[in-house]
Each structure stands twice: as C-alpha cells, then as structure tokens.
Write an enzyme that holds these catalytic residues in place. Sequence first.
Site: not given
Length: 244
Positions: A91-93
């Site tokens: 999951i992206s930052q």
Amino acid sequence: MKILKGSIEKLMLLILVVLFYGCHAQSDSERHARERARDRMVTEQIQWRGVTDKNVLRAMRSVPRHAFVPEPYTEYAYDDTPLPIGDGQTISQPYIVGYMTEALDLKPFDKVLEIGTGSGYQAAILAEICDSVYTIEIFESLASRAGILLDSLGYTNIRIRNGDGHQGWHEYAPFDAIIVTCAPEKIPEPLQEQLAENGRMIIPAGERSIQYLYLLVKKKGKIRERAILPVRFVPMINEEGKRY
Ligand code: SAH
C-alpha cells in the site's frame, strides 16, 4: 442456599456488565486514538508537504486506513511509509496517495479508472471524492479481499475486476481520470486512448531503478506529458508475472 444463589447470579451479572462496558470503553478509546493518528497523518505528512485540495484532505481524514493494512502491520497504518499487503505488494505511503490524488484534479462528477487495486485504499479515497471508480487488480486474492472490505465499509460506487489492467477497461471508457499504482516501463497506449477529452492520468513509469511519476493531460485529442517526481513503485506485470 437460595440467598447465596441469588447473590452469585447478581455477581455474575455485575461481572458481565463491567466486561461489556470495559470492552466498549476500550474500543471507543481505540477508535479515538486512530482518529487522532489519522488526523495527524493528514496534517503533518500531507498538508505540511503542500497538498491543499480540500476534497483530498477530507477523504484522507475519513477513510480508515488501518482497515486496509493487514496484521502485523496494522499498528503502523498511519506511519509515513508504504506497507506490505500480501502477495509481495504494498500500500503506498500516505503522502504519495495524497499527492497523486491531488494531481488528478478530481471533480465530484468524474469517472475514474485505477490500475492496481491492491488493498483498495486508494479506490476508497477516489470513491469519497468522485462519482464512480473502476479498479483492476491482477492478483485474485487481493481483488477479492479488497472487494469484501470496500463492501463492508459501504462503498457502492466502486467496481473491481480481477485481471490485467494494461489494456484498461474498454467497456466503461472514456475516463475523466486514470491513476496507475504499479509501474510499467512505458506508458500503455490503451490507457492513453481511454482518457476522455480534458482527462488526466497519473502513472509511474520507467525501469526498476529509474522511475518517474508522469502527469498526462488530453486536450483536443492530443496528450501532453510531463515527469513530476522520482518514485519507486512495484512493477506492472502480466498474467505470467512478467513485467511490462
Ligand atoms: N493502490 C493500491 C496499491 C497497490 S500496489 C492500494 O491503495 O493499496 C500495486 C498493485 O498493482 C499491486 O496490488 C499489484 O498486484 C497490482 N498490479 C501489478 N500489475 C498489474 C496489472 N497489470 N493490472 C492490474 N494490477 C496490477
């Protein structure tokens, strides 16, 4: 004996009441702690770094990011970092989610395509802002987990498909905005074609070690493209697991 039995029953009832309220108080305080963590995440990681779009900030304050991060990483859901979500994916930052969503310049009536559903978090953010979201995920396990979670959170404007997003989603094209959260080496032609007039696309592209985030805008049928940020995303792959 009867009196004793009555007292034991009362005592048991009291224990149950205490346990019930105890659990509730704990889950209430957990909820408040998460709301505070989320609020801080938005203020410190996203607003202070320059994201100003009110709809993006509101969406990121309301979507429960911790629900999208599996154990044992849930407790880090509001940290300034990408996190594993299974199948070797991430999951992206939070900041990247905010930055990419703002770059799409979304309007409430927009129809958006996402390639790389992953946990479903980015799809939920889009669904808070736009009319409808179409999202494609190549891993069946991730697509079905995201589908169940998004349903349980009450999202009715997100459609998920398990498959290869490189070809886009012809049936529902054109899209006002397209967001790609996995990196091909080159920006796929079909995605450019499925962009509506005045449509925007945000996509990471490049070789494994040198990737940029590109913003594309379609005006009078022509695409303008510019690199806006060096990034590192998981690769876009085909059904055989080979990278595009
Ligand atoms: N947007 C996600 C982050 C996903 S990471 C989130 O909010 O959690 C990128 C995702 O792209 C991974 O889940 C990966 O499986 C998926 N992916 C890679 N290649 C793909 C392809 N060709 N089509 C669709 N999804 C793909």
